[in-house]
Design a protein around this motif. Sequence first.
Motif, PDB file in Angstrom:
ATOM      1  N   ASN A 169      12.101  -8.244   0.992  1.00  0.00           N
ATOM      2  CA  ASN A 169      10.878  -8.073   0.201  1.00  0.00           C
ATOM      3  C   ASN A 169      10.013  -6.909   0.678  1.00  0.00           C
ATOM      4  N   ASP A 170      10.361  -6.320   1.810  1.00  0.00           N
ATOM      5  CA  ASP A 170       9.546  -5.268   2.428  1.00  0.00           C
ATOM      6  C   ASP A 170      10.059  -3.889   2.022  1.00  0.00           C
ATOM      7  N   PRO A 171       9.303  -3.149   1.189  1.00  0.00           N
ATOM      8  CA  PRO A 171       9.750  -1.820   0.764  1.00  0.00           C
ATOM      9  C   PRO A 171      10.007  -0.869   1.937  1.00  0.00           C
ATOM     10  N   ALA A 172       9.223  -0.985   3.014  1.00  0.00           N
ATOM     11  CA  ALA A 172       9.411  -0.102   4.165  1.00  0.00           C
ATOM     12  C   ALA A 172      10.776  -0.332   4.818  1.00  0.00           C
ATOM     13  N   LEU A 173      11.186  -1.596   4.907  1.00  0.00           N
ATOM     14  CA  LEU A 173      12.498  -1.902   5.472  1.00  0.00           C
ATOM     15  C   LEU A 173      13.599  -1.393   4.554  1.00  0.00           C
ATOM     16  N   LEU A 174      13.381  -1.521   3.261  1.00  0.00           N
ATOM     17  CA  LEU A 174      14.368  -1.022   2.302  1.00  0.00           C
ATOM     18  C   LEU A 174      14.611   0.474   2.511  1.00  0.00           C
ATOM     19  N   ILE A 175      13.544   1.227   2.630  1.00  0.00           N
ATOM     20  CA  ILE A 175      13.672   2.674   2.829  1.00  0.00           C
ATOM     21  C   ILE A 175      14.419   2.963   4.128  1.00  0.00           C
ATOM     22  N   LYS A 176      14.165   2.159   5.145  1.00  0.00           N
ATOM     23  CA  LYS A 176      14.778   2.349   6.467  1.00  0.00           C
ATOM     24  C   LYS A 176      16.290   2.138   6.431  1.00  0.00           C
ATOM     25  N   ILE A 177      16.756   1.221   5.586  1.00  0.00           N
ATOM     26  CA  ILE A 177      18.187   0.897   5.562  1.00  0.00           C
ATOM     27  C   ILE A 177      18.889   1.449   4.322  1.00  0.00           C
ATOM     28  N   ARG A 178      18.186   2.195   3.527  1.00  0.00           N
ATOM     29  CA  ARG A 178      18.767   2.701   2.283  1.00  0.00           C
ATOM     30  C   ARG A 178      20.050   3.486   2.571  1.00  0.00           C
ATOM     31  N   GLY A 179      21.052   3.231   1.779  1.00  0.00           N
ATOM     32  CA  GLY A 179      22.338   3.878   1.979  1.00  0.00           C
ATOM     33  C   GLY A 179      23.269   3.089   2.878  1.00  0.00           C
ATOM     34  N   GLU A 180      22.745   2.018   3.495  1.00  0.00           N
ATOM     35  CA  GLU A 180      23.538   1.211   4.422  1.00  0.00           C
ATOM     36  C   GLU A 180      23.896  -0.166   3.858  1.00  0.00           C
ATOM     37  N   VAL A 181      23.264  -0.545   2.750  1.00  0.00           N
ATOM     38  CA  VAL A 181      23.462  -1.870   2.158  1.00  0.00           C
ATOM     39  C   VAL A 181      23.770  -1.701   0.672  1.00  0.00           C
ATOM     40  N   ASP A 182      24.668  -2.541   0.160  1.00  0.00           N
ATOM     41  CA  ASP A 182      25.136  -2.388  -1.213  1.00  0.00           C
ATOM     42  C   ASP A 182      24.343  -3.174  -2.247  1.00  0.00           C
ATOM     43  N   ILE A 183      23.857  -4.346  -1.851  1.00  0.00           N
ATOM     44  CA  ILE A 183      23.144  -5.231  -2.781  1.00  0.00           C
ATOM     45  C   ILE A 183      21.873  -5.735  -2.113  1.00  0.00           C
ATOM     46  N   ILE A 184      20.757  -5.623  -2.810  1.00  0.00           N
ATOM     47  CA  ILE A 184      19.478  -6.139  -2.327  1.00  0.00           C
ATOM     48  C   ILE A 184      19.048  -7.272  -3.250  1.00  0.00           C
ATOM     49  N   ILE A 185      18.778  -8.432  -2.659  1.00  0.00           N
ATOM     50  CA  ILE A 185      18.256  -9.583  -3.408  1.00  0.00           C
ATOM     51  C   ILE A 185      16.815  -9.772  -2.966  1.00  0.00           C
ATOM     52  N   THR A 186      15.891  -9.757  -3.916  1.00  0.00           N
ATOM     53  CA  THR A 186      14.472  -9.695  -3.543  1.00  0.00           C
ATOM     54  C   THR A 186      13.566 -10.607  -4.363  1.00  0.00           C
ATOM     55  N   ASP A 187      12.512 -11.102  -3.694  1.00  0.00           N
ATOM     56  CA  ASP A 187      11.425 -11.812  -4.367  1.00  0.00           C
ATOM     57  C   ASP A 187      10.358 -10.828  -4.830  1.00  0.00           C
ATOM     58  N   ASN A 188      10.365  -9.623  -4.251  1.00  0.00           N
ATOM     59  CA  ASN A 188       9.347  -8.615  -4.526  1.00  0.00           C
ATOM     60  C   ASN A 188       9.941  -7.517  -5.390  1.00  0.00           C
TER      61      ASN A 188
END
Length: 246
Positions: free
Chosen positions: A212-231
Motif C-alpha cells: 500500500n506504500d507508494p514509496a516502497l513500490l518505487i523502491k522495488i519497481r522492476g523487481e516484482v511482477d504483480i502488486i496487490i494493493t488496498d491503496n
Amino acid sequence: MNFRPLILGHRGMGTGEGENSLLSLIRAVQVGADGVELDVQLSKDGVLVVNHDSSLKRTLGVDVEIKDTTFRSLRKMKLVRPDGITTLERVYLELPEESFINVEIKDPLAADLVVPLVKSFNAIDRTLFSSFWHECLRKVKEKDEKAKIGLLIGEDARGKNPVEYFEELLAYHPYSINLPVQLFDEIGFELGMSLIRFVRAKGVKVALWTLNDPALLIKIRGEVDIIITDNLRGIMAALGGKGERR
C-alpha cells in the motif's frame, strides 16, 4: 519502455467496507487496475461465493457460515446484491474481458469447481488461482495444465531455510509465488529482495501483497511482477498511469 507490474485491487477497492462486493470489484477496474484479487468460498449447494471469511459476520453483520447455507437462502436473506455478496460467475460476467483476476481459493473443496467455471468464460489465460492450501492447487493443474497457480506464503514459512523452502515450492511448477509485504519487516529489505530475485531467477513471477506504500513500490519497481494493493489510487498515482506491462 515504461514497463510496470500488474496492478490488482485487493478484494476490489481494498479491505474494509464493501470488500469483495461486485461494486468494489468493478470500481477497481474503473480506477485503473489491471484486474482484481478476490476470495472464493463454497456454499452448501456448491455455488462459488466471493467472500474472504467463511462467515458473513464481519463484512455484512450476519452470523451466517457460507458452507452451511445454500445460495438460495442467501438470496432470500437479501445478501446477494451489488454491495453485498456476489458469485465468481457474476464477476466474470460483469468485469471487462481483459481484466486479470486472481482467484484466491479459501475453501479447498472449491478447487474442483473454479477451473470449469473460468474455462466456461475462456478466461484461463487471464486468471491466477492462488491459495495457502498449496495441495488444492494441484487439483487446479489437474483440471487444466495451462492454469496459472500462485502459492500464497504465510506464517508456515517462518523458521524455515528460505532456499530449501522455496526449492520445495518450485516443485509445484507455479506461475507465481505470492509473498506478503511484511517479509521486509521480518527479514530485512536486502534479504527480502534477495529472496525475490532468487524466485524470479527460477522463471517464476513474484506477487507482493498487500503493498500500500507508494514509496516502497518505487523502491522495488522492476523487481516484482504483480502488486496487490488496498491503496489502488495511491499506487496508480505513483506509477503515473498504466504504462506498458512486461
